[in-house]
Design a protein around this motif. Structure first.
Motif, short mmCIF file in Angstrom:
data_model
loop_
_atom_site.label_atom_id
_atom_site.label_comp_id
_atom_site.label_asym_id
_atom_site.label_seq_id
_atom_site.Cartn_x
_atom_site.Cartn_y
_atom_site.Cartn_z
N ASP A 419 26.41 52.89 16.61
CA ASP A 419 25.96 54.07 17.34
C ASP A 419 24.66 53.72 18.05
O ASP A 419 23.63 53.47 17.40
CB ASP A 419 25.75 55.24 16.39
N PRO A 420 24.64 53.67 19.40
CA PRO A 420 23.43 53.25 20.11
C PRO A 420 22.26 54.22 19.93
O PRO A 420 21.10 53.83 20.12
CB PRO A 420 23.89 53.19 21.57
N ALA A 421 22.52 55.47 19.58
CA ALA A 421 21.46 56.46 19.47
C ALA A 421 20.47 56.12 18.36
O ALA A 421 19.25 56.30 18.52
CB ALA A 421 22.06 57.85 19.26
N ASN A 422 20.95 55.63 17.23
CA ASN A 422 20.04 55.34 16.10
C ASN A 422 20.17 53.89 15.63
O ASN A 422 19.89 53.58 14.47
CB ASN A 422 20.34 56.28 14.93
N TYR A 423 20.60 53.00 16.52
CA TYR A 423 20.83 51.62 16.09
C TYR A 423 19.54 50.90 15.74
O TYR A 423 19.50 50.06 14.85
CB TYR A 423 21.59 50.86 17.17
N THR A 424 18.47 51.21 16.47
CA THR A 424 17.20 50.50 16.23
C THR A 424 16.66 50.73 14.82
O THR A 424 15.93 49.90 14.29
CB THR A 424 16.15 50.96 17.26
N THR A 425 17.03 51.83 14.19
CA THR A 425 16.55 52.13 12.84
C THR A 425 17.64 51.93 11.78
O THR A 425 17.44 52.28 10.61
CB THR A 425 16.04 53.58 12.77
N SER A 426 18.78 51.39 12.19
CA SER A 426 19.90 51.26 11.26
C SER A 426 19.77 50.00 10.41
O SER A 426 18.97 49.10 10.69
CB SER A 426 21.22 51.21 12.04
N LEU A 427 20.57 49.94 9.34
CA LEU A 427 20.58 48.80 8.44
C LEU A 427 21.10 47.55 9.14
O LEU A 427 20.62 46.44 8.88
CB LEU A 427 21.46 49.13 7.22
N MET A 428 22.07 47.73 10.06
CA MET A 428 22.63 46.57 10.77
C MET A 428 21.56 45.89 11.62
O MET A 428 21.52 44.66 11.72
CB MET A 428 23.81 47.02 11.65
N LYS A 429 20.68 46.67 12.23
CA LYS A 429 19.62 46.09 13.05
C LYS A 429 18.62 45.35 12.17
O LYS A 429 18.09 44.29 12.58
CB LYS A 429 18.92 47.21 13.84
N LYS A 430 18.35 45.87 10.98
CA LYS A 430 17.40 45.21 10.09
C LYS A 430 17.97 43.87 9.59
O LYS A 430 17.25 42.88 9.49
CB LYS A 430 17.08 46.11 8.91
N GLU A 431 19.26 43.84 9.28
CA GLU A 431 19.87 42.61 8.79
C GLU A 431 20.12 41.60 9.91
O GLU A 431 20.15 40.39 9.67
CB GLU A 431 21.19 42.93 8.08
#
Length: 739
Positions: A419-431
């Motif tokens: 989901d581009p709306a909250n991707y920057t704060t998502s777990l996938m972005k952190k990993e």
């Protein structure tokens, strides 16, 4: 004794044939043409058709509520927004820019149809080399560079921070727009690939790269959009030439109407003029192909074969090859020889067929409104085609945007939905810190999206059914009108005031079910043919020759079956229009009636169809030649008037196909008139014998035309009526004078 045995054997054979072909109709003094007191036929099929139409409307409403044609028209950026869409902030940003085109060289592009790099809408493509490091040192350059960056970039941010957040590309390369997408302006100097006249470039990381490294990325991106860019070019050609295409179709309509009107008053002369003009038009085509073939002699690249050239999206390339014009010349020459040979061998039958067309002209003279009925058919068919096309576009664009994780390095979440709306704060972005959530394609997982292919299939099937229904309605309406002419003992006093409208009213009021039944059978066969073509397309790479042979046989069989069903349906509608019986009974009666007059069907009906086909060919040839010289710019008088097109064959082909459909519509009036008169003639011969008590309804001219084939017709009906007609000359003369 021998003579007696022969006569008994002959009678026995005739009796057997009669049993196979049903019994001829008996004399009925109350029969006066199309029956007025009739009831509704094939009610079950009528109800089924109405339910199918209501469901079709529901599918259309559902598609219009879910679909979005902008997905086809506009390029889409990484956020799923449309570049250049009117009324949005991106209205002036019509071009799609790739942050790093070299990432399009990944093989995954060909599988997922999306480059794993940020894509954004820009006003124009970059025109010069520039790296972010270099542009950051100059305020002017940085302001220029920010055109190709995401929002939120400021001069207070450092280069590492900008690149880490993926706000700007690391470099810019000179690019040119291609199908509204920015691709590197690649060239070649001395056999070396260049971009912006340089063979090397800075990739933004301080590394010098060869310009040829950009080639793979451009190739893969081109493969992704190749089908779309051809479609867009064709669409642009239509937007540029629709006005002239419409004029060409109007010219075809006026030419067809003029030809039909002249055929009404000068049938004999017009048919022979038509035959001569068809031969001359094809002969001119042969001459023109030869002149083009000779003009290309010695030209560079003109001797390349079609096999060596392969498939090209720009069809004008083929016109620069001698082999193309040679193939055209051979095809036209074969057509010319076949037509001339047919005219020679059928010259006597053609004279009879011309006389039959004259008789049809008299019938049309009493039913002049029938000449304009094809316009009503065109209108209904246009509505059916428009509804199908719009529904198909909305169904194909009713998917939702799907976003996936794209990452250059190893990542467990690569290609996962995000989901581009909250991707920057998502777990996938952190990993996966270097990953991005980009627009991938249009799809969906709802019940609606799962059954989308079924809705498309239903849309195609109902298109066939509705189109065949409209065609069948036209055939039955014209058949009823011309049957009322034939069975009028005193013409036109015994005819209805408005024969076409009366017949149309009867067809819709009583026989909608029969029309739906006949068109349903034909539609099922046509949809099977579509499925066979789809299977053939899917199995083109298969090496199983047995499967290919079986598929080829099935395609051939269903093609023949479709032709047979069309022929039987056409004659069944004539019988429905006359007697008001259901479809199956009418089809059976028409089939046995034709079987009892098989020789006449083969000799006269088909020869007349051949002559009418030559008329269609003439109109298509004349309008096609005019369109070719206009759109190709071969005539200097039209050189500045003709629109500038990517493919000038697009409007030419459209005008040619449209002209044939228009000519077919107008000539179908004559064809339907001939078929109706022919069936009514056969019925008349079986019902009556030409005596004062049972006079013929046919005119003396029609009797002379069709009775010339009596001696050649060994059918039971001909044998049955031989004595009655030959021995009743006084009564026949009395009937002719009365008629």
């Amino acid at each position: 004794m021998n003579s007696g045995r022969y006569n008994k054997g002959t009678l026995s054979m005739i009796t057997s044939v009669r049993m196979l072909t049903s019994e001829p109709r008996k004399y009925d003094p109350t029969f006066k043409g199309p029956i007025q007191n009739r009831g509704c036929t094939d009610i079950v099929c009528c109800i089924l058709f109405i339910i199918a139409i209501l469901a079709y409307i529901a599918v259309g409403i559902l598609a219009w509520s879910q679909g979005d044609p902008r997905k086809v028209i506009y390029p889409t950026d990484s956020r799923g927004q449309f570049c250049g869409q009117a009324g949005t902030p991106l209205e002036n940003k019509r071009m799609l820019f790739y942050f790093n085109i070299m990432k399009c060289a990944s093989p995954m592009v060909l599988l997922e149809f999306q480059c794993p790099t940020t894509q954004m809408c820009v006003e124009k493509c970059p025109e010069k080399f520039m790296t972010l490091l270099k542009a950051y040192t100059s305020r002017t350059d940085f302001d220029y560079y920010k055109q190709f960056c995401k929002e939120g970039v400021t001069s207070s941010m450092g280069v590492p921070e900008i690149l880490k957040l993926g706000l700007c590309p690391a470099m810019l390369t000179p690019s040119k727009p291609f199908t509204r997408r920015c691709f590197p302006a690649l060239g070649q100097t001395g056999g070396v690939i260049t971009v912006g006249n340089n063979s090397h470039f800075d990739d933004g990381s301080g590394n010098m790269r060869d310009a040829k490294d950009l080639v793979d990325g451009v190739k893969n991106a081109t493969v992704v959009i190749e089908a779309r860019q051809v479609a867009m070019k064709i669409f642009e050609d239509y937007t540029q030439s629709w006005y002239w295409i419409l004029i060409g179709l109007v010219i075809a309509m006026l030419t067809s109407l003029l030809f039909i009107v002249l055929l009404r008053f000068l049938a004999g002369i017009m048919v022979w003029i038509m035959i001569a003009l068809v031969i001359l038009v094809i002969a001119y085509g042969i001459f023109h192909c030869y002149m083009e073939y000779a003009a290309l002699k010695g030209e560079p690249g003109s001797d390349v074969t079609l096999q060596q050239l392969g498939f090209q999206t720009d069809f004008t390339v083929y016109l620069q090859i001698r082999q193309t014009w040679l193939a055209f010349m051979i095809i036209l020459a074969i057509m010319e020889v076949i037509i001339i040979l047919l005219l020679i061998f059928l010259r006597k039958r053609i004279c009879i067929a011309v006389a039959l067309i004259k008789e049809a002209s008299r019938a049309i003279g009493h039913v002049m409104s029938s000449l304009f009925y094809p316009l009503f058919t065109f209108l209904l068919l246009a509505m059916v085609i428009a509804y199908w096309a719009v529904t198909a576009v909305f169904l194909s664009t009713s998917n939702e945007p799907i976003y996936k994780v794209f990452n250059e390095t190893a990542c467990d979440h690569s290609r996962a939905t995000c989901d581009p709306a909250n991707y920057t704060t998502s777990l996938m972005k952190k990993e996966c810190p270097q990953s991005e959530c980009l627009f991938a394609f249009y799809g969906g997982e709802t019940v609606y999206h799962k059954y989308l292919i079924g809705l498309q299939f239903y849309n195609v099937f109902l298109f066939f059914w509705c189109a065949n229904f409209v065609t069948a309605l036209g055939q039955m309406t014209l058949a009823g009108a011309f049957a009322s002419y034939y069975w009028a003992f005193v013409k036109p006093d015994d005819m209805p005031a408005f024969p076409v409208f009366s017949s149309l009213g009867r067809s819709l009021r009583y026989h909608t079910g029969s029309l739906a039944f006949g068109s349903l059978i034909l539609s099922i066969i046509q949809i099977i043919r579509v499925l066979l073509e789809y299977l053939d397309h899917k199995l083109k790479g298969a090496e199983n020759k047995c499967t290919k042979f079986l598929l080829c046989c099935l395609k051939c069989c269903f093609w023949c079956l479709e032709k047979c069903i069309k022929f039987l349906n056409r004659n069944a509608y004539i019988m429905v229009a006359i007697y008001g019986k259901n479809f199956c009974t009418s089809a059976r009666d028409a089939f046995f009636l034709l079987m009892r007059n098989l020789i006449r069907v083969a000799v006269l009906d088909k020869v007349t169809d051949f002559l009418l086909f030559l008329g269609k060919l003439l109109i298509v040839g004349l309008v096609g030649i005019f369109a070719f010289f206009f759109f190709s710019g071969r005539v200097k008088a039209f050189e500045n008037t003709a629109p500038n097109l990517h493919y000038y064959w697009v409007p030419i082909l459209t005008v040619v196909v449209g002209s044939y459909l228009i000519a077919h519509g107008f000539f179908s009036v004559y064809a339907m008139c001939v078929d109706t008169l022919f069936l009514c003639f056969c019925e008349d011969l079986e019902r009556n014998d030409g005596s004062a008590e049972r006079p013929y309804y046919m005119s003396s001219t029609l009797h002379e035309i069709l009775w010339e084939n009596k001696a050649e017709d060994p059918s039971p009906s001909a044998q049955q009526q031989d004595d009655g007609v030959i021995k009743s000359k006084p009564e026949q003369a009395h009937n002719e004078s009365t008629a």
